[in-house]
Enzyme design. Structure first.
Site, PDB file in Angstrom:
ATOM      1  CG  ASN A  96       0.658  -6.501   6.920  1.00 47.50           C
ATOM      2  OD1 ASN A  96       1.366  -7.397   7.353  1.00 47.50           O
ATOM      3  ND2 ASN A  96      -0.671  -6.579   6.917  1.00 47.50           N
TER       4      ASN A  96
ATOM      5  CG  HIS B  22      -0.299   4.421   4.563  1.00 48.00           C
ATOM      6  ND1 HIS B  22      -0.639   3.840   5.770  1.00 48.00           N
ATOM      7  CD2 HIS B  22      -0.959   3.716   3.619  1.00 48.00           C
ATOM      8  CE1 HIS B  22      -1.463   2.831   5.555  1.00 48.00           C
ATOM      9  NE2 HIS B  22      -1.674   2.737   4.262  1.00 48.00           N
TER      10      HIS B  22
ATOM     11  CB  ALA C 122      -0.918  -0.011   1.228  1.00 46.56           C
TER      12      ALA C 122
HETATM   13  N1  NAD Z   1       1.608  -4.959   2.661  1.00 41.41           N
HETATM   14  C1  NAD Z   1       0.510  -4.231   2.533  1.00 41.41           C
HETATM   15  O1  NAD Z   1       0.564  -3.047   2.204  1.00 41.41           O
HETATM   16  C2  NAD Z   1      -0.832  -4.863   2.803  1.00 41.41           C
HETATM   17  C3  NAD Z   1      -1.989  -4.123   2.567  1.00 41.41           C
HETATM   18  C4  NAD Z   1      -3.228  -4.744   2.763  1.00 41.41           C
HETATM   19  C5  NAD Z   1      -3.282  -6.058   3.213  1.00 41.41           C
HETATM   20  N2  NAD Z   1      -2.133  -6.725   3.468  1.00 41.41           N
HETATM   21  C6  NAD Z   1      -2.177  -8.122   3.953  1.00 41.41           C
HETATM   22  O2  NAD Z   1      -2.894  -8.905   3.027  1.00 41.41           O
HETATM   23  C7  NAD Z   1      -3.831  -9.711   3.728  1.00 41.41           C
HETATM   24  C8  NAD Z   1      -5.008 -10.021   2.813  1.00 41.41           C
HETATM   25  O3  NAD Z   1      -5.706  -8.821   2.543  1.00 41.41           O
HETATM   26  P1  NAD Z   1      -7.183  -8.862   1.895  1.00 41.41           P
HETATM   27  O4  NAD Z   1      -7.654  -7.452   1.895  1.00 41.41           O
HETATM   28  O5  NAD Z   1      -7.167  -9.630   0.633  1.00 41.41           O
HETATM   29  O6  NAD Z   1      -7.965  -9.695   3.029  1.00 41.41           O
HETATM   30  P2  NAD Z   1      -9.312 -10.529   2.875  1.00 41.41           P
HETATM   31  O7  NAD Z   1      -9.750 -10.803   4.275  1.00 41.41           O
HETATM   32  O8  NAD Z   1     -10.248  -9.863   1.938  1.00 41.41           O
HETATM   33  O9  NAD Z   1      -8.847 -11.901   2.187  1.00 41.41           O
HETATM   34  C9  NAD Z   1      -7.997 -12.830   2.823  1.00 41.41           C
HETATM   35  C10 NAD Z   1      -8.272 -14.199   2.216  1.00 41.41           C
HETATM   36  O10 NAD Z   1      -7.294 -15.112   2.700  1.00 41.41           O
HETATM   37  C11 NAD Z   1      -7.952 -16.299   3.110  1.00 41.41           C
HETATM   38  N3  NAD Z   1      -7.175 -16.968   4.152  1.00 41.41           N
HETATM   39  C12 NAD Z   1      -6.915 -16.545   5.405  1.00 41.41           C
HETATM   40  N4  NAD Z   1      -6.184 -17.462   6.059  1.00 41.41           N
HETATM   41  C13 NAD Z   1      -5.963 -18.481   5.184  1.00 41.41           C
HETATM   42  C14 NAD Z   1      -5.272 -19.725   5.262  1.00 41.41           C
HETATM   43  N5  NAD Z   1      -4.675 -20.115   6.402  1.00 41.41           N
HETATM   44  N6  NAD Z   1      -5.241 -20.529   4.172  1.00 41.41           N
HETATM   45  C15 NAD Z   1      -5.849 -20.153   3.021  1.00 41.41           C
HETATM   46  N7  NAD Z   1      -6.534 -18.989   2.882  1.00 41.41           N
HETATM   47  C16 NAD Z   1      -6.585 -18.173   3.963  1.00 41.41           C
HETATM   48  C17 NAD Z   1      -9.323 -15.847   3.607  1.00 41.41           C
HETATM   49  O11 NAD Z   1     -10.256 -16.908   3.597  1.00 41.41           O
HETATM   50  C18 NAD Z   1      -9.656 -14.767   2.585  1.00 41.41           C
HETATM   51  O12 NAD Z   1     -10.240 -15.317   1.423  1.00 41.41           O
HETATM   52  C19 NAD Z   1      -4.178  -8.906   4.981  1.00 41.41           C
HETATM   53  O13 NAD Z   1      -4.621  -9.726   6.051  1.00 41.41           O
HETATM   54  C20 NAD Z   1      -2.870  -8.235   5.317  1.00 41.41           C
HETATM   55  O14 NAD Z   1      -2.099  -9.052   6.186  1.00 41.41           O
HETATM   56  C21 NAD Z   1      -0.911  -6.162   3.263  1.00 41.41           C
END
Ligand code: NAD
Length: 272
Positions: free
Chosen positions: A193, A223, A124
């Site tokens: 994150n 941010h 992000a």
């Molecule tokens: N680095 C960054 O800037 C940044 C920004 C946003 C999100 N993120 C990370 O990305 C992750 C995902 O974001 P999102 O918006 O897509 O979330 P989301 O909740 O929309 O989707 C997460 C998906 O992962 C699946 N999941 C969770 N645990 C699992 C497992 N053990 N095995 C298989 N599937 C699993 C869930 O069922 C869901 O479908 C966030 O939790 C966060 O940690 C990072």
């Protein structure tokens, strides 16, 4: 060293098929990354088989790892800590969205000792390359990130009813957290994150001041990152639209991950 996939497409598996993963699946299936092919989506129930609406096999972790050159984690910090090490142990590349996973020493060790390689998405935010350059320059100080988003995106299960109410009903911006990047990720695992990413770029999450601000009027997630070093001053502000499927997640993130995949698939002449 040449990449093993140089004579064929880079095979990509997604670990996570939510707000970020859905965009990745849709864009990869549409051919948005030249030289990369989506071969599997790994879900918790993937062992039972099936396929996405676009016909991509839905599989369990072991099958997904076996099918892929690179596994793209977009699930959660907990999933990255639990499942990511198997990707690395199998010698595959792991592209991580949940960078906060690295804030836990045992997970960090298992994710970084190979034989596979761990890559971190810029996600992000931006400017991590410049922060890394400032770190090299020396004298790095006053590193800070302030993340401002709508209050509902910052509500956490551990908050007591009074805290939740204070955030949800605030008429003006409220500081929901002030501390360091080392302390914030377990409290706000979906929103911090970026703070851990800044901490890794400067080499010390404990040296990064983090503020999480709930703004009732926020229509975007902002941010603001700043730092000073012997080479100059750094200020970076990103204003991200929310992901339509998950307002706590920035719409930009899947595109940062696609850019990383493009760099892996066609490594020459790109920003690294
Ligand atoms: N680095 C960054 O800037 C940044 C920004 C946003 C999100 N993120 C990370 O990305 C992750 C995902 O974001 P999102 O918006 O897509 O979330 P989301 O909740 O929309 O989707 C997460 C998906 O992962 C699946 N999941 C969770 N645990 C699992 C497992 N053990 N095995 C298989 N599937 C699993 C869930 O069922 C869901 O479908 C966030 O939790 C966060 O940690 C990072």
């Amino acid at each position: 060293m040449t990449d093993p996939h140089r004579d064929r497409p880079l095979r990509v598996a997604l670990l996570g098929h939510g707000a970020i993963g859905s965009v990745l699946a849709e864009r990869l299936t549409a051919g948005a990354v030249e030289g990369a092919e989506l071969v599997a989506v790994i879900t918790r129930s993937g062992g039972r088989g099936g396929a996405t609406a676009a016909g991509v096999p839905v599989v369990g972790l072991d099958t997904g790892i076996a099918a892929a050159d690179v596994v793209v984690e977009c699930a959660s910090v907990a999933a990255a800590r639990e499942l990511g090490p198997a990707v690395i142990a199998a010698g595959r590349t792991l592209l991580l969205a949940s960078i906060g996973a690295l804030n836990e020493p045992d997970a960090a060790r298992r994710l970084t000792t190979g034989p596979g390689r761990l890559l971190l998405t810029t996600g992000a935010i931006g400017g991590l390359d410049v922060l890394t350059a400032h770190r090299q320059a020396g004298g790095l100080r006053d590193v800070a990130i302030t993340s401002t988003k709508r209050a509902t995106s910052l509500l956490q299960p551990w908050m007591d009813p009074a805290q939740r109410d204070a955030l949800a009903t605030a008429a003006a911006p409220v500081v929901a957290f002030e501390g360091t990047a080392a302390d914030v990720i377990d409290l706000f695992p979906r929103s911090a994150n970026v703070a851990v990413a800044v901490g890794l770029a400067v080499g010390d999450p404990g040296a990064v001041t983090v503020r999480m601000v709930a703004d009732p009027d926020a229509t975007r997630t902002t941010h603001r990152i700043s730092a000073v070093s012997d080479a100059g001053r750094f200020h970076c502000t990103v204003e991200n639209d929310p992901n339509p499927d998950n307002p706590a997640s920035s719409a930009l993130v899947p595109y940062a991950m696609l850019a990383a995949l493009a760099s892996l698939a066609r490594p020459s002449g790109r920003f690294a």
